[in-house]
Design a protein around this motif. Sequence first.
Motif, PDB file in Angstrom:
ATOM      1  N   LYS A 107      -6.400  -3.943  12.047  1.00 52.11           N
ATOM      2  CA  LYS A 107      -5.932  -5.330  11.991  1.00 52.11           C
ATOM      3  C   LYS A 107      -4.895  -5.569  13.079  1.00 52.11           C
ATOM      4  N   ARG A 108      -4.983  -6.720  13.765  1.00 51.87           N
ATOM      5  CA  ARG A 108      -4.014  -7.063  14.801  1.00 51.87           C
ATOM      6  C   ARG A 108      -2.741  -7.582  14.153  1.00 51.87           C
ATOM      7  N   ASN A 109      -1.593  -7.120  14.649  1.00 51.13           N
ATOM      8  CA  ASN A 109      -0.288  -7.476  14.104  1.00 51.13           C
ATOM      9  C   ASN A 109       0.634  -7.884  15.233  1.00 51.13           C
ATOM     10  N   ARG A 110       1.486  -8.857  14.970  1.00 48.39           N
ATOM     11  CA  ARG A 110       2.524  -9.240  15.918  1.00 48.39           C
ATOM     12  C   ARG A 110       3.766  -8.414  15.586  1.00 48.39           C
ATOM     13  N   VAL A 111       4.292  -7.728  16.599  1.00 52.52           N
ATOM     14  CA  VAL A 111       5.460  -6.873  16.411  1.00 52.52           C
ATOM     15  C   VAL A 111       6.584  -7.394  17.300  1.00 52.52           C
ATOM     16  N   PRO A 112       7.701  -7.838  16.720  1.00 49.42           N
ATOM     17  CA  PRO A 112       8.810  -8.352  17.521  1.00 49.42           C
ATOM     18  C   PRO A 112       9.550  -7.226  18.240  1.00 49.42           C
ATOM     19  N   ALA A 113      10.234  -7.578  19.323  1.00 48.74           N
ATOM     20  CA  ALA A 113      11.022  -6.589  20.068  1.00 48.74           C
ATOM     21  C   ALA A 113      12.227  -6.125  19.267  1.00 48.74           C
ATOM     22  N   ALA A 131      11.538  -1.526   9.959  1.00 47.75           N
ATOM     23  CA  ALA A 131      10.458  -1.049  10.815  1.00 47.75           C
ATOM     24  C   ALA A 131       9.214  -1.892  10.555  1.00 47.75           C
ATOM     25  N   PRO A 132       8.418  -2.173  11.584  1.00 48.31           N
ATOM     26  CA  PRO A 132       7.226  -2.991  11.375  1.00 48.31           C
ATOM     27  C   PRO A 132       6.158  -2.241  10.586  1.00 48.31           C
ATOM     28  N   GLN A 133       5.433  -3.013   9.777  1.00 52.60           N
ATOM     29  CA  GLN A 133       4.295  -2.441   9.062  1.00 52.60           C
ATOM     30  C   GLN A 133       3.138  -3.415   9.149  1.00 52.60           C
ATOM     31  N   CYS A 134       1.942  -2.905   8.984  1.00 52.51           N
ATOM     32  CA  CYS A 134       0.736  -3.706   9.068  1.00 52.51           C
ATOM     33  C   CYS A 134       0.720  -4.742   7.945  1.00 52.51           C
ATOM     34  N   GLY A 135       0.400  -5.970   8.294  1.00 54.67           N
ATOM     35  CA  GLY A 135       0.309  -7.027   7.298  1.00 54.67           C
ATOM     36  C   GLY A 135      -0.887  -6.862   6.389  1.00 54.67           C
ATOM     37  N   ASN A 136      -1.855  -6.051   6.786  1.00 52.05           N
ATOM     38  CA  ASN A 136      -3.065  -5.856   5.999  1.00 52.05           C
ATOM     39  C   ASN A 136      -2.978  -4.621   5.093  1.00 52.05           C
ATOM     40  N   CYS A 137      -2.726  -3.440   5.688  1.00 52.40           N
ATOM     41  CA  CYS A 137      -2.750  -2.192   4.901  1.00 52.40           C
ATOM     42  C   CYS A 137      -1.341  -1.678   4.586  1.00 52.40           C
ATOM     43  N   HIS A 138      -0.318  -2.313   5.158  1.00 50.90           N
ATOM     44  CA  HIS A 138       1.093  -1.993   4.904  1.00 50.90           C
ATOM     45  C   HIS A 138       1.522  -0.613   5.396  1.00 50.90           C
ATOM     46  N   GLN A 139       0.737  -0.013   6.291  1.00 48.73           N
ATOM     47  CA  GLN A 139       1.137   1.259   6.904  1.00 48.73           C
ATOM     48  C   GLN A 139       2.123   0.977   8.039  1.00 48.73           C
ATOM     49  N   PRO A 140       3.031   1.923   8.345  1.00 48.31           N
ATOM     50  CA  PRO A 140       3.972   1.719   9.444  1.00 48.31           C
ATOM     51  C   PRO A 140       3.223   1.581  10.771  1.00 48.31           C
ATOM     52  N   LEU A 141       3.732   0.717  11.629  1.00 50.33           N
ATOM     53  CA  LEU A 141       3.150   0.516  12.955  1.00 50.33           C
ATOM     54  C   LEU A 141       4.003   1.208  14.010  1.00 50.33           C
ATOM     55  N   PRO A 142       3.371   1.733  15.067  1.00 49.03           N
ATOM     56  CA  PRO A 142       4.154   2.244  16.180  1.00 49.03           C
ATOM     57  C   PRO A 142       4.905   1.077  16.803  1.00 49.03           C
ATOM     58  N   TRP A 143       6.179   1.273  17.109  1.00 47.25           N
ATOM     59  CA  TRP A 143       7.012   0.181  17.589  1.00 47.25           C
ATOM     60  C   TRP A 143       7.437   0.450  19.016  1.00 47.25           C
TER      61      TRP A 143
END
Length: 144
Positions: free
Chosen positions: A13-19, A24-36
């Motif tokens: 799933k595509r996610n918008r990650v702010p600077a 920490a950012p997480q996926c809006g769909n599966c709620h797993q942590p995203l690389p930042w």
Amino acid sequence: MISTTLACPNCGKRNRVPAAADGAPQCGNCHQPLPWTAEAGDDTFAEVAERSALPVIVDFWADWCGPCRMVTPALEQVSQDMAGRVKLVKVNVDRSPHLSERFTIKHIPTLMMMVRGEVVAQRAGAAPAHELRRWVEDAVKAHA
């Protein structure tokens, strides 16, 4: 503040990650942590890197630098492997002369680890992902 869009390594799933953000950012769909990964410069470094709640890997680099281009995939791998635990902040030295001067950057790539806004480790030169991951883990562990 600029944000980037990336695909979740877990579900795609595509996610918008702010600077810059709290936590920490997480996926809006599966709620797993995203690389930042974020970019910072002279005007945004304090907000993007120094105020981060997560430990920060700072990569001082330049477009024309061959070793910088070589280390980028390794840093991205470390960021993905340690998603939710670290943030990767890239600083282009040609566009950020004040940061280069402030941190006395003489060689690129230069990597710094920051924990709670403090520089806790620094190294120059490219290295493979497994070596960089060990360096990051050691720095974070020593300053937890």
